[in-house]
Design a protein around this motif. Structure first.
Motif, PDB file in Angstrom:
ATOM      1  N   ARG A 117       0.835  -1.214   0.000  1.00  0.00           N
ATOM      2  CA  ARG A 117       0.000   0.000   0.000  1.00  0.00           C
ATOM      3  C   ARG A 117       0.863   1.254   0.000  1.00  0.00           C
ATOM      4  NH1 ARG A 117      -4.985  -0.548   3.143  1.00  0.00           N
ATOM      5  NH2 ARG A 117      -5.019   1.710   3.175  1.00  0.00           N
ATOM      6  N   ALA A 118       1.923   1.254   0.796  1.00  0.00           N
ATOM      7  CA  ALA A 118       2.800   2.420   0.861  1.00  0.00           C
ATOM      8  C   ALA A 118       3.448   2.696  -0.488  1.00  0.00           C
ATOM      9  CB  ALA A 118       3.865   2.218   1.945  1.00  0.00           C
ATOM     10  N   ALA A 119       3.901   1.647  -1.157  1.00  0.00           N
ATOM     11  CA  ALA A 119       4.514   1.815  -2.477  1.00  0.00           C
ATOM     12  C   ALA A 119       3.516   2.373  -3.482  1.00  0.00           C
ATOM     13  CB  ALA A 119       5.086   0.487  -2.962  1.00  0.00           C
ATOM     14  N   ALA A 120       2.290   1.892  -3.440  1.00  0.00           N
ATOM     15  CA  ALA A 120       1.260   2.394  -4.352  1.00  0.00           C
ATOM     16  C   ALA A 120       0.941   3.859  -4.057  1.00  0.00           C
ATOM     17  CB  ALA A 120      -0.003   1.541  -4.244  1.00  0.00           C
ATOM     18  N   THR A 121       0.876   4.201  -2.783  1.00  0.00           N
ATOM     19  CA  THR A 121       0.569   5.578  -2.391  1.00  0.00           C
ATOM     20  C   THR A 121       1.702   6.521  -2.751  1.00  0.00           C
ATOM     21  OG1 THR A 121      -0.843   4.834  -0.576  1.00  0.00           O
ATOM     22  CG2 THR A 121       0.011   7.073  -0.422  1.00  0.00           C
ATOM     23  N   ALA A 122       2.926   6.106  -2.481  1.00  0.00           N
ATOM     24  CA  ALA A 122       4.080   6.979  -2.703  1.00  0.00           C
ATOM     25  C   ALA A 122       4.403   7.145  -4.179  1.00  0.00           C
ATOM     26  CB  ALA A 122       5.299   6.432  -1.969  1.00  0.00           C
ATOM     27  N   GLY A 123       4.212   6.097  -4.965  1.00  0.00           N
ATOM     28  CA  GLY A 123       4.607   6.172  -6.368  1.00  0.00           C
ATOM     29  C   GLY A 123       6.071   6.524  -6.472  1.00  0.00           C
ATOM     30  N   ALA A 124       6.392   7.491  -7.308  1.00  0.00           N
ATOM     31  CA  ALA A 124       7.781   7.904  -7.495  1.00  0.00           C
ATOM     32  C   ALA A 124       8.205   8.991  -6.505  1.00  0.00           C
ATOM     33  CB  ALA A 124       7.978   8.406  -8.927  1.00  0.00           C
ATOM     34  N   ARG A 125       7.295   9.412  -5.634  1.00  0.00           N
ATOM     35  CA  ARG A 125       7.608  10.513  -4.705  1.00  0.00           C
ATOM     36  C   ARG A 125       8.486  10.103  -3.543  1.00  0.00           C
ATOM     37  NH1 ARG A 125       2.165  12.561  -2.750  1.00  0.00           N
ATOM     38  NH2 ARG A 125       1.760  10.316  -2.708  1.00  0.00           N
ATOM     39  N   ALA A 126       8.523   8.805  -3.207  1.00  0.00           N
ATOM     40  CA  ALA A 126       9.343   8.333  -2.091  1.00  0.00           C
ATOM     41  C   ALA A 126       9.723   6.880  -2.326  1.00  0.00           C
ATOM     42  CB  ALA A 126       8.588   8.469  -0.768  1.00  0.00           C
ATOM     43  N   ALA A 127      10.898   6.504  -1.848  1.00  0.00           N
ATOM     44  CA  ALA A 127      11.334   5.108  -1.894  1.00  0.00           C
ATOM     45  C   ALA A 127      10.757   4.397  -0.677  1.00  0.00           C
ATOM     46  CB  ALA A 127      12.849   5.029  -1.879  1.00  0.00           C
ATOM     47  N   ILE A 128      10.201   3.230  -0.882  1.00  0.00           N
ATOM     48  CA  ILE A 128       9.648   2.424   0.207  1.00  0.00           C
ATOM     49  C   ILE A 128      10.548   1.217   0.396  1.00  0.00           C
ATOM     50  CG2 ILE A 128       7.654   1.127   1.045  1.00  0.00           C
ATOM     51  CD1 ILE A 128       7.148   4.174   0.722  1.00  0.00           C
ATOM     52  N   GLY A 129      10.970   0.997   1.631  1.00  0.00           N
ATOM     53  CA  GLY A 129      11.862  -0.110   1.920  1.00  0.00           C
ATOM     54  C   GLY A 129      11.351  -0.964   3.050  1.00  0.00           C
ATOM     55  N   ALA A 130      12.095  -2.016   3.332  1.00  0.00           N
ATOM     56  CA  ALA A 130      11.740  -2.951   4.402  1.00  0.00           C
ATOM     57  C   ALA A 130      12.894  -3.048   5.380  1.00  0.00           C
ATOM     58  CB  ALA A 130      11.440  -4.324   3.818  1.00  0.00           C
ATOM     59  N   GLY A 131      12.545  -3.113   6.651  1.00  0.00           N
ATOM     60  CA  GLY A 131      13.549  -3.282   7.689  1.00  0.00           C
ATOM     61  C   GLY A 131      13.366  -4.613   8.401  1.00  0.00           C
ATOM     62  N   THR A 132      14.388  -5.025   9.105  1.00  0.00           N
ATOM     63  CA  THR A 132      14.396  -6.283   9.835  1.00  0.00           C
ATOM     64  C   THR A 132      14.125  -7.460   8.890  1.00  0.00           C
ATOM     65  OG1 THR A 132      13.411  -4.995  11.653  1.00  0.00           O
ATOM     66  CG2 THR A 132      13.762  -7.335  12.047  1.00  0.00           C
ATOM     67  N   VAL A 133      14.790  -7.439   7.751  1.00  0.00           N
ATOM     68  CA  VAL A 133      14.694  -8.528   6.775  1.00  0.00           C
ATOM     69  C   VAL A 133      15.739  -9.568   7.158  1.00  0.00           C
ATOM     70  CG1 VAL A 133      14.839  -9.140   4.340  1.00  0.00           C
ATOM     71  CG2 VAL A 133      13.926  -6.910   5.009  1.00  0.00           C
ATOM     72  N   LEU A 134      15.292 -10.763   7.469  1.00  0.00           N
ATOM     73  CA  LEU A 134      16.180 -11.762   8.055  1.00  0.00           C
ATOM     74  C   LEU A 134      16.562 -12.924   7.154  1.00  0.00           C
ATOM     75  CD1 LEU A 134      14.542 -11.931  11.588  1.00  0.00           C
ATOM     76  CD2 LEU A 134      16.495 -10.555  10.851  1.00  0.00           C
ATOM     77  N   ASP A 135      15.843 -13.138   6.040  1.00  0.00           N
ATOM     78  CA  ASP A 135      16.182 -14.281   5.196  1.00  0.00           C
ATOM     79  C   ASP A 135      15.780 -14.022   3.746  1.00  0.00           C
ATOM     80  OD1 ASP A 135      13.371 -14.942   4.944  1.00  0.00           O
ATOM     81  OD2 ASP A 135      13.495 -16.098   6.800  1.00  0.00           O
ATOM     82  N   ALA A 136      16.195 -14.928   2.883  1.00  0.00           N
ATOM     83  CA  ALA A 136      15.953 -14.767   1.444  1.00  0.00           C
ATOM     84  C   ALA A 136      14.467 -14.758   1.109  1.00  0.00           C
ATOM     85  CB  ALA A 136      16.658 -15.871   0.662  1.00  0.00           C
TER      86      ALA A 136
END
Length: 91
Positions: A59-78
């Motif tokens: 949802r955040a990526a869809a809302t932000a579009g090209a206006r902001a980079a959306i990332g993920a934190g606490t990614v622990l595995d492939a």
């Protein structure tokens, strides 16, 4: 994910800050993203420790579009890397 990383790095460099969203905010994520962008934030990280994190990222990526980079934190595995990539995370 490498193909999108340069844009994410540019977004982080441009504003010098990464906002971290941690919590069960799916219902409010559109408003949160809009408020952060309005405040000048152009990189937003959603922690995978948050309930419904993958849906929040999508949802955040869809809302932000090209206006902001959306990332993920606490990614622990492939598996998580693939999941957040497919949800729209760029870092």
């Amino acid at each position: 994910m490498t193909q999108r990383s340069p844009a994410a790095v540019s977004a982080i460099d441009a504003c010098g800050i990464v906002a971290i969203v941690r919590g069960p905010f799916l219902a409010a994520i559109d408003a949160i993203v809009e408020a952060l962008i309005a405040g000048g934030v152009c990189a937003i990280e959603i922690s995978l420790t948050s309930p419904g994190a993958e849906a929040q990222i999508e949802r955040a990526a869809a809302t932000a579009g090209a206006r902001a980079a959306i990332g993920a934190g606490t990614v622990l595995d492939a598996r998580q890397v693939h999941a957040v990539f497919h949800s729209g995370a760029t870092f």
